[in-house]
Scaffold this motif. Structure first.
Motif, PDB file in Angstrom:
ATOM      1  N   MET A 121       0.834  -1.212   0.000  1.00  0.00           N
ATOM      2  CA  MET A 121       0.000   0.000   0.000  1.00  0.00           C
ATOM      3  C   MET A 121       0.864   1.256   0.000  1.00  0.00           C
ATOM      4  O   MET A 121       0.589   2.220  -0.728  1.00  0.00           O
ATOM      5  CB  MET A 121      -0.920  -0.011   1.214  1.00  0.00           C
ATOM      6  CG  MET A 121      -1.888   1.150   1.271  1.00  0.00           C
ATOM      7  SD  MET A 121      -3.223   0.904   2.482  1.00  0.00           S
ATOM      8  CE  MET A 121      -2.262   0.706   3.992  1.00  0.00           C
ATOM      9  N   PHE A 134       2.587   1.599  -3.552  1.00  0.00           N
ATOM     10  CA  PHE A 134       1.685   2.049  -4.611  1.00  0.00           C
ATOM     11  C   PHE A 134       1.189   3.464  -4.357  1.00  0.00           C
ATOM     12  O   PHE A 134       0.978   4.237  -5.302  1.00  0.00           O
ATOM     13  CB  PHE A 134       0.519   1.074  -4.755  1.00  0.00           C
ATOM     14  CG  PHE A 134       0.837  -0.105  -5.615  1.00  0.00           C
ATOM     15  CD1 PHE A 134       0.392  -0.173  -6.922  1.00  0.00           C
ATOM     16  CD2 PHE A 134       1.607  -1.145  -5.126  1.00  0.00           C
ATOM     17  CE1 PHE A 134       0.697  -1.253  -7.725  1.00  0.00           C
ATOM     18  CE2 PHE A 134       1.918  -2.236  -5.917  1.00  0.00           C
ATOM     19  CZ  PHE A 134       1.463  -2.287  -7.237  1.00  0.00           C
ATOM     20  N   ILE A 138       4.731  -8.109  -7.944  1.00  0.00           N
ATOM     21  CA  ILE A 138       3.736  -7.044  -7.999  1.00  0.00           C
ATOM     22  C   ILE A 138       4.357  -5.745  -8.484  1.00  0.00           C
ATOM     23  O   ILE A 138       3.694  -4.922  -9.120  1.00  0.00           O
ATOM     24  CB  ILE A 138       3.095  -6.842  -6.607  1.00  0.00           C
ATOM     25  CG1 ILE A 138       2.337  -8.092  -6.175  1.00  0.00           C
ATOM     26  CG2 ILE A 138       2.178  -5.635  -6.582  1.00  0.00           C
ATOM     27  CD1 ILE A 138       1.711  -7.978  -4.797  1.00  0.00           C
ATOM     28  N   LYS A 160      -0.859   0.409 -13.936  1.00  0.00           N
ATOM     29  CA  LYS A 160      -1.058   0.400 -12.482  1.00  0.00           C
ATOM     30  C   LYS A 160      -2.071  -0.648 -12.046  1.00  0.00           C
ATOM     31  O   LYS A 160      -2.137  -1.008 -10.867  1.00  0.00           O
ATOM     32  CB  LYS A 160      -1.492   1.787 -12.021  1.00  0.00           C
ATOM     33  CG  LYS A 160      -0.398   2.850 -12.152  1.00  0.00           C
ATOM     34  CD  LYS A 160      -0.916   4.218 -11.757  1.00  0.00           C
ATOM     35  CE  LYS A 160       0.224   5.232 -11.675  1.00  0.00           C
ATOM     36  NZ  LYS A 160       0.890   5.478 -12.974  1.00  0.00           N
ATOM     37  N   LEU A 161      -2.895  -1.118 -12.978  1.00  0.00           N
ATOM     38  CA  LEU A 161      -3.868  -2.156 -12.663  1.00  0.00           C
ATOM     39  C   LEU A 161      -3.310  -3.566 -12.848  1.00  0.00           C
ATOM     40  O   LEU A 161      -3.861  -4.524 -12.302  1.00  0.00           O
ATOM     41  CB  LEU A 161      -5.112  -1.996 -13.556  1.00  0.00           C
ATOM     42  CG  LEU A 161      -5.958  -0.756 -13.317  1.00  0.00           C
ATOM     43  CD1 LEU A 161      -7.024  -0.638 -14.405  1.00  0.00           C
ATOM     44  CD2 LEU A 161      -6.606  -0.782 -11.949  1.00  0.00           C
ATOM     45  N   LEU A 175      -2.521  -6.314  -9.859  1.00  0.00           N
ATOM     46  CA  LEU A 175      -3.651  -7.047  -9.298  1.00  0.00           C
ATOM     47  C   LEU A 175      -3.867  -8.358 -10.050  1.00  0.00           C
ATOM     48  O   LEU A 175      -4.008  -9.426  -9.443  1.00  0.00           O
ATOM     49  CB  LEU A 175      -4.911  -6.187  -9.368  1.00  0.00           C
ATOM     50  CG  LEU A 175      -6.235  -6.875  -9.022  1.00  0.00           C
ATOM     51  CD1 LEU A 175      -6.278  -7.226  -7.543  1.00  0.00           C
ATOM     52  CD2 LEU A 175      -7.415  -5.981  -9.390  1.00  0.00           C
ATOM     53  N   ILE A 227      -2.555  -7.896  -1.950  1.00  0.00           N
ATOM     54  CA  ILE A 227      -3.217  -7.091  -2.983  1.00  0.00           C
ATOM     55  C   ILE A 227      -4.572  -6.552  -2.531  1.00  0.00           C
ATOM     56  O   ILE A 227      -5.314  -6.012  -3.357  1.00  0.00           O
ATOM     57  CB  ILE A 227      -3.379  -7.881  -4.306  1.00  0.00           C
ATOM     58  CG1 ILE A 227      -4.194  -9.163  -4.083  1.00  0.00           C
ATOM     59  CG2 ILE A 227      -2.041  -8.171  -4.930  1.00  0.00           C
ATOM     60  CD1 ILE A 227      -4.557  -9.860  -5.390  1.00  0.00           C
ATOM     61  N   LEU A 262      -4.879  -3.069  -3.518  1.00  0.00           N
ATOM     62  CA  LEU A 262      -5.071  -2.934  -4.963  1.00  0.00           C
ATOM     63  C   LEU A 262      -6.508  -3.230  -5.354  1.00  0.00           C
ATOM     64  O   LEU A 262      -7.037  -2.645  -6.305  1.00  0.00           O
ATOM     65  CB  LEU A 262      -4.107  -3.859  -5.711  1.00  0.00           C
ATOM     66  CG  LEU A 262      -2.625  -3.720  -5.364  1.00  0.00           C
ATOM     67  CD1 LEU A 262      -1.771  -4.581  -6.297  1.00  0.00           C
ATOM     68  CD2 LEU A 262      -2.196  -2.264  -5.445  1.00  0.00           C
ATOM     69  N   PHE A 290      -8.317  -0.014  -4.639  1.00  0.00           N
ATOM     70  CA  PHE A 290      -7.988   0.996  -5.654  1.00  0.00           C
ATOM     71  C   PHE A 290      -8.687   0.694  -6.971  1.00  0.00           C
ATOM     72  O   PHE A 290      -9.324   1.567  -7.573  1.00  0.00           O
ATOM     73  CB  PHE A 290      -6.471   1.037  -5.870  1.00  0.00           C
ATOM     74  CG  PHE A 290      -6.061   1.639  -7.186  1.00  0.00           C
ATOM     75  CD1 PHE A 290      -6.255   2.994  -7.440  1.00  0.00           C
ATOM     76  CD2 PHE A 290      -5.488   0.856  -8.184  1.00  0.00           C
ATOM     77  CE1 PHE A 290      -5.881   3.548  -8.662  1.00  0.00           C
ATOM     78  CE2 PHE A 290      -5.121   1.387  -9.396  1.00  0.00           C
ATOM     79  CZ  PHE A 290      -5.309   2.744  -9.646  1.00  0.00           C
ATOM     80  N   ALA A 291      -8.609  -0.559  -7.424  1.00  0.00           N
ATOM     81  CA  ALA A 291      -9.209  -0.926  -8.707  1.00  0.00           C
ATOM     82  C   ALA A 291     -10.731  -0.829  -8.644  1.00  0.00           C
ATOM     83  O   ALA A 291     -11.374  -0.402  -9.612  1.00  0.00           O
ATOM     84  CB  ALA A 291      -8.789  -2.346  -9.090  1.00  0.00           C
TER      85      ALA A 291
END
Length: 419
Positions: free
Chosen positions: A5, A8, A37, A152-153, A156, A177, A180, A183-184
């Motif tokens: 976290m 990112f 990752i 950036k995706l 995941l 993740i 992530l 975020f996604a």
């Protein structure tokens, strides 16, 4: 998870040097497998920053984290080693495979993903598609940074795919993740909401020549309210399902924590003039930690194992000698093979923690009233006898009637044991 976290977050904010340091920290001090990752992150750095600068960040991060880690490990283990490298060698290159720790079918992560993140899980999985839609149709309206948002995706999907193809699956393997996923999922909802707003405005603009501008402004406000309503509705649904899941966990599975807390405060333990044995059989993996055992010096309770249907390798007590951190303890193996030295006979137990299930193959100590008395108990969900939706999510006035519970008991021996 926290290292991922942080890495990112600093990557998204443009603090690339901090992102490199956070990713190295997560890899070396956390779990070395999470390095995959950060491959898309490294790719963007190499494409958009000077090579010498990126390499200098990496060298600085390795110096900051690797050197002290090796020094501390040497102090405790009395030999030079790189712990992340040992983990990689054992899990990837030893050839032993993870199958010996159990195998799960392919739906495992999808079920656990929905249980823990509910609809955010599916929003996150569709994020790549929504990212493409935002790039093709947004034209800057959705704040999509071109192909780099797709980059950036990618972590995941990379991590989930690697974990999915492994025969041995555990819920904790998705922990790195979880940020992530959030975020996604947020990105998918944002693009979807922006797309709705785009079409509402486009639809309203077609009637601008037929209506007064003030009326158009009023309709634009109505469209905005519809947009906000859609976003709020999604958030409320996710929040309600999350509360339902959390409540279900608290009601159905809190018994071990409550029972061990009761054991900690038992007055009869502090009055003993010698240590007592607290034993567990099939419930060994629900023991929270030694912090739930009172510290009474040399009279502190000892946590012991009774043999059950489980045939794998159980944990071993730490050696108390000064050289405990660097000696190789006996009766250990790296094949998850059962070690009989872990067990004590039930006659050596002063207390037992067990889930009393009438279907269990092991001895039911709770019904042996001549040898054991119930000191305390709490209800614990019988998952095999409870229907899936109700055991997973709490529904007021319904779940209590559908679910079945066993007694999670703390038993005290009625026999005097020679100490």
């Amino acid at each position: 998870m926290y290292g991922v976290m942080l890495a990112f977050g600093t990557w998204f904010r443009g603090s690339w040097a901090l992102a490199v340091h956070a990713s190295v920290m997560a890899t070396l001090l956390g779990w070395p497998f999470v390095a995959v990752i950060f491959v898309p992150m490294a790719l963007e750095f190499f494409l958009r920053a000077k090579l010498t600068k990126v390499l200098s960040w990496g060298f600085s991060a390795l110096t900051l984290f690797l050197v002290p880690m090796i020094a501390v490990d040497y102090y405790y283990f009395r030999r030079i080693l790189v712990a992340p490298l040992n983990i990689l060698i054992y899990n990837v290159f030893s050839g032993s495979g993870s199958e010996k720790y159990g195998i799960e079918e392919w739906p495992f992560y999808f079920k656990n993903g929905f249980l823990n993140l509910n609809f955010v899980f599916f929003l996150a999985f569709s994020s790549f598609l929504w990212g493409v839609v935002g790039i093709l149709m947004g034209k800057g309206k959705f704040r999509i940074q071109g192909p780099f948002v797709l980059l950036k995706l990618m972590p995941l999907y990379i991590w989930f795919l690697i974990m999915q193809i492994q025969p041995h699956k555990e819920e904790r393997f998705l922990y790195p993740i979880y940020p992530l996923f959030c975020f996604a999922g947020a990105l998918s909802l944002s693009i979807f909401a922006g797309l709705l707003q785009h079409f509402f405005i486009k639809f309203s603009s077609k009637s601008i020549e037929k209506e007064k501008r003030s009326n158009f402004k009023r309709k634009g406000w109505e469209n905005s309210r519809v947009l906000v309503g859609v976003v709020v509705l999604v958030c409320v649904v996710v929040a309600v399902v999350s509360v339902s899941r959390t409540t279900s966990l608290l009601i159905n599975y809190r018994a071990p924590l409550l029972l061990y807390s009761d054991f900690y405060h038992l007055s009869s333990i502090s009055q003993q003039n010698s240590s007592v044995n607290l034993c567990v059989g099939k419930e060994w993996y629900r023991f929270p930690s030694n912090f739930f055992l009172p510290d009474l010096g040399k009279f502190s309770p000892k946590f012991q194992f009774l043999r059950s249907e489980f045939r794998g390798l159980l944990p071993r007590h730490y050696d108390s000698s000064p050289s405990a951190t660097w000696i190789i303890p006996p009766h250990m193996n790296d094949q998850n093979l059962e070690e009989l030295s872990r067990y004590v006979d039930v006659s050596e137990c002063d207390y037992i923690v067990d889930q009393d299930d009438e279907k269990q193959r092991e001895e039911r100590y709770a019904v042996d009233e001549e040898s054991w008395k119930v000191v305390g108990w709490y209800p614990f969900l019988d998952s095999e006898s409870s229907p899936s939706p109700h055991r997973a999510f709490w529904v007021p006035f319904v779940s209590a009637t559908k679910n079945k519970f066993n007694r999670y008991v703390l038993l005290q021996s009625t026999r005097s044991r020679k100490l």
